[in-house]
Design a protein around this motif. Sequence first.
Motif, mmCIF file in Angstrom:
data_model
loop_
_atom_site.group_PDB
_atom_site.id
_atom_site.type_symbol
_atom_site.label_atom_id
_atom_site.label_comp_id
_atom_site.label_asym_id
_atom_site.label_seq_id
_atom_site.Cartn_x
_atom_site.Cartn_y
_atom_site.Cartn_z
ATOM 1 N N PRO A 278 -47.556 21.768 80.825
ATOM 2 C CA PRO A 278 -48.699 20.858 80.935
ATOM 3 C C PRO A 278 -48.972 20.082 79.655
ATOM 4 O O PRO A 278 -49.540 18.996 79.709
ATOM 5 C CB PRO A 278 -49.858 21.805 81.274
ATOM 6 C CG PRO A 278 -49.416 23.155 80.838
ATOM 7 C CD PRO A 278 -47.939 23.177 81.002
ATOM 8 N N ALA A 279 -48.575 20.616 78.512
ATOM 9 C CA ALA A 279 -48.855 19.932 77.250
ATOM 10 C C ALA A 279 -47.778 18.921 76.878
ATOM 11 O O ALA A 279 -47.862 18.314 75.808
ATOM 12 C CB ALA A 279 -48.998 20.957 76.125
ATOM 13 N N ARG A 280 -46.787 18.722 77.729
ATOM 14 C CA ARG A 280 -45.692 17.812 77.395
ATOM 15 C C ARG A 280 -45.700 16.562 78.269
ATOM 16 O O ARG A 280 -44.659 16.036 78.634
ATOM 17 C CB ARG A 280 -44.350 18.539 77.515
ATOM 18 C CG ARG A 280 -44.181 19.644 76.485
ATOM 19 C CD ARG A 280 -42.771 20.145 76.438
ATOM 20 N NE ARG A 280 -42.624 21.233 75.468
ATOM 21 C CZ ARG A 280 -41.473 21.852 75.214
ATOM 22 N NH1 ARG A 280 -40.365 21.487 75.847
ATOM 23 N NH2 ARG A 280 -41.420 22.826 74.331
ATOM 24 N N LEU A 281 -46.884 16.087 78.599
ATOM 25 C CA LEU A 281 -47.040 14.803 79.274
ATOM 26 C C LEU A 281 -47.415 13.753 78.243
ATOM 27 O O LEU A 281 -48.205 14.015 77.327
ATOM 28 C CB LEU A 281 -48.127 14.886 80.353
ATOM 29 C CG LEU A 281 -47.732 15.550 81.674
ATOM 30 C CD1 LEU A 281 -48.951 15.670 82.569
ATOM 31 C CD2 LEU A 281 -46.639 14.773 82.380
ATOM 32 N N LYS A 282 -46.859 12.568 78.380
ATOM 33 C CA LYS A 282 -47.163 11.490 77.443
ATOM 34 C C LYS A 282 -47.171 10.163 78.179
ATOM 35 O O LYS A 282 -46.513 9.998 79.214
ATOM 36 C CB LYS A 282 -46.142 11.465 76.315
ATOM 37 C CG LYS A 282 -44.702 11.270 76.789
ATOM 38 C CD LYS A 282 -43.719 11.418 75.648
ATOM 39 C CE LYS A 282 -42.273 11.274 76.153
ATOM 40 N NZ LYS A 282 -41.298 11.472 75.057
ATOM 41 N N ALA A 283 -47.954 9.244 77.648
ATOM 42 C CA ALA A 283 -47.983 7.884 78.164
ATOM 43 C C ALA A 283 -46.998 7.038 77.368
ATOM 44 O O ALA A 283 -47.030 7.034 76.132
ATOM 45 C CB ALA A 283 -49.392 7.307 78.057
ATOM 46 N N LEU A 284 -46.128 6.355 78.053
ATOM 47 C CA LEU A 284 -45.118 5.523 77.413
ATOM 48 C C LEU A 284 -45.438 4.070 77.727
ATOM 49 O O LEU A 284 -45.573 3.694 78.894
ATOM 50 C CB LEU A 284 -43.732 5.910 77.907
ATOM 51 C CG LEU A 284 -42.542 5.327 77.161
ATOM 52 C CD1 LEU A 284 -41.386 6.318 77.175
ATOM 53 C CD2 LEU A 284 -42.080 4.021 77.782
ATOM 54 N N PHE A 285 -45.569 3.249 76.695
ATOM 55 C CA PHE A 285 -45.839 1.834 76.894
ATOM 56 C C PHE A 285 -45.149 1.037 75.801
ATOM 57 O O PHE A 285 -44.635 1.609 74.827
ATOM 58 C CB PHE A 285 -47.347 1.558 76.915
ATOM 59 C CG PHE A 285 -48.081 1.982 75.678
ATOM 60 C CD1 PHE A 285 -48.415 1.071 74.693
ATOM 61 C CD2 PHE A 285 -48.429 3.318 75.477
ATOM 62 C CE1 PHE A 285 -49.095 1.460 73.549
ATOM 63 C CE2 PHE A 285 -49.114 3.714 74.334
ATOM 64 C CZ PHE A 285 -49.441 2.786 73.365
ATOM 65 N N PHE A 286 -45.132 -0.275 75.937
ATOM 66 C CA PHE A 286 -44.425 -1.151 75.027
ATOM 67 C C PHE A 286 -45.379 -2.232 74.527
ATOM 68 O O PHE A 286 -46.161 -2.783 75.311
ATOM 69 C CB PHE A 286 -43.216 -1.788 75.716
ATOM 70 C CG PHE A 286 -42.160 -0.806 76.097
ATOM 71 C CD1 PHE A 286 -41.054 -0.586 75.300
ATOM 72 C CD2 PHE A 286 -42.273 -0.067 77.277
ATOM 73 C CE1 PHE A 286 -40.084 0.330 75.661
ATOM 74 C CE2 PHE A 286 -41.306 0.855 77.645
ATOM 75 C CZ PHE A 286 -40.213 1.058 76.836
ATOM 76 N N VAL A 287 -45.317 -2.497 73.244
ATOM 77 C CA VAL A 287 -46.196 -3.502 72.643
ATOM 78 C C VAL A 287 -45.339 -4.581 72.008
ATOM 79 O O VAL A 287 -44.240 -4.302 71.502
ATOM 80 C CB VAL A 287 -47.126 -2.863 71.585
ATOM 81 C CG1 VAL A 287 -47.993 -1.798 72.216
ATOM 82 C CG2 VAL A 287 -46.332 -2.279 70.428
ATOM 83 N N PRO A 288 -45.825 -5.830 72.025
ATOM 84 C CA PRO A 288 -45.068 -6.911 71.374
ATOM 85 C C PRO A 288 -45.114 -6.790 69.863
ATOM 86 O O PRO A 288 -45.939 -6.066 69.295
ATOM 87 C CB PRO A 288 -45.775 -8.171 71.868
ATOM 88 C CG PRO A 288 -47.144 -7.734 72.218
ATOM 89 C CD PRO A 288 -47.024 -6.326 72.717
ATOM 90 N N GLU A 289 -44.245 -7.535 69.225
ATOM 91 C CA GLU A 289 -44.127 -7.470 67.767
ATOM 92 C C GLU A 289 -45.417 -7.900 67.084
ATOM 93 O O GLU A 289 -45.767 -7.379 66.021
ATOM 94 C CB GLU A 289 -42.949 -8.341 67.325
ATOM 95 C CG GLU A 289 -42.606 -8.251 65.846
ATOM 96 C CD GLU A 289 -43.411 -9.224 65.012
ATOM 97 O OE1 GLU A 289 -43.594 -8.954 63.810
ATOM 98 O OE2 GLU A 289 -43.871 -10.244 65.590
ATOM 99 N N THR A 290 -46.154 -8.793 67.704
ATOM 100 C CA THR A 290 -47.383 -9.298 67.083
ATOM 101 C C THR A 290 -48.485 -8.246 67.013
ATOM 102 O O THR A 290 -49.401 -8.364 66.202
ATOM 103 C CB THR A 290 -47.884 -10.515 67.866
ATOM 104 O OG1 THR A 290 -48.052 -10.145 69.249
ATOM 105 C CG2 THR A 290 -46.894 -11.657 67.765
#
Length: 369
Positions: A278-290
């Motif tokens: 249960p402690a190994r869930l993560k949100a993965l997202f991508f952000v632009p260089e700016t």
Amino acid sequence: MAAVKGPSLSGARLYRAGRRWFSRSRAIGKRAWLSQGDGSVSKKLLPVVILSAVALFAGYEYYRAQSLIPPDGVFQGYIEGEFVLVGPEQGGRIKELDLTEGDDVAKGAVLFTVDERAARERLNETRAAEARATAELENLTSAQQRPEQIRILQAALGRAKADLDLAVTNLQRQADLYRRKVTSKEHFDTARSNFLKARAARDESQRQISYARMPARQNLINAARSAVEAAKAARAQAEIALTKLTVHAPVNGKVQQILFRAGEIVAAGQPVVQLLPPARLKALFFVPETQRASLKKGMEVRIACDSCPQDLSATVSFLSRDAEFTPPVIFSAEERSKLVFRIEARLSEAGRFLSPGQPVTVHLAGPQS
């Protein structure tokens, strides 16, 4: 939370201008058609109609593209899990597996067992080898003859001593007679020879008893001790191999997938059960260089999704140093060739009900929120 950025003013104006132009062109064309009476459109008005349609379409597309661009500090992502793959250290046929996908298992709980018949036979073999090596060592370190045989040798020594006593007495008598010239030298020599034989027999019996009580040579004893240690090590390894055929859960978690069933053969180290702690869930997202510089490790972000609680949060745990192309799973309204950076955020305890692959929206916490 940052306010949602709407379409730009130039796009809205272009869209409204295109609609007005198209409406006027349609009205002019209608009047021209009514004035001519034959229903044909004047060739002079045709370019006006086409340009109006193009302007209307371009304005609408620009307006729609601008409306899809998310505001600053808001990113689309998904939930990812760090799974624990559990497999046997010894290959074989799965004997028992009483799990179903979705079950919660505690650390140390039995997940499955592998057929142990061959391992048990190996353990019995090593135990027998250890017992044999131990017996050989005991035999070498003890007397070379058994107590019964030593008692037999002691009885023989008693007879040899009695014969020696008799030979001594006979030799003394013959020596006295020989000095008085009563007996011949031949009888004296015979008595002396019998005395020497009896003494030699007694000494031989004593040496046999001493040898029977001695252990084996030291090099043989050392070799036997080494054999015992090797047998003990082999037995210990066989016991460990047998215990490893019963596979336990290394962590608390939920059974996500069962890759093999009872009766199937697996190799050593091949995953059988997939667990999600249960402690190994993560949100993965991508952000632009700016916006890459606005994120730091340990920063708190808010997570939003369908039916999610309002106070769901996560902590940024990883920021990629390398830029990459937007992955296909992230639907961006901007150019696909734009480089982004991969960001991972560990979910708080309140977000452990989420499932891997579930889409989420990530909001940066800060002055704009």
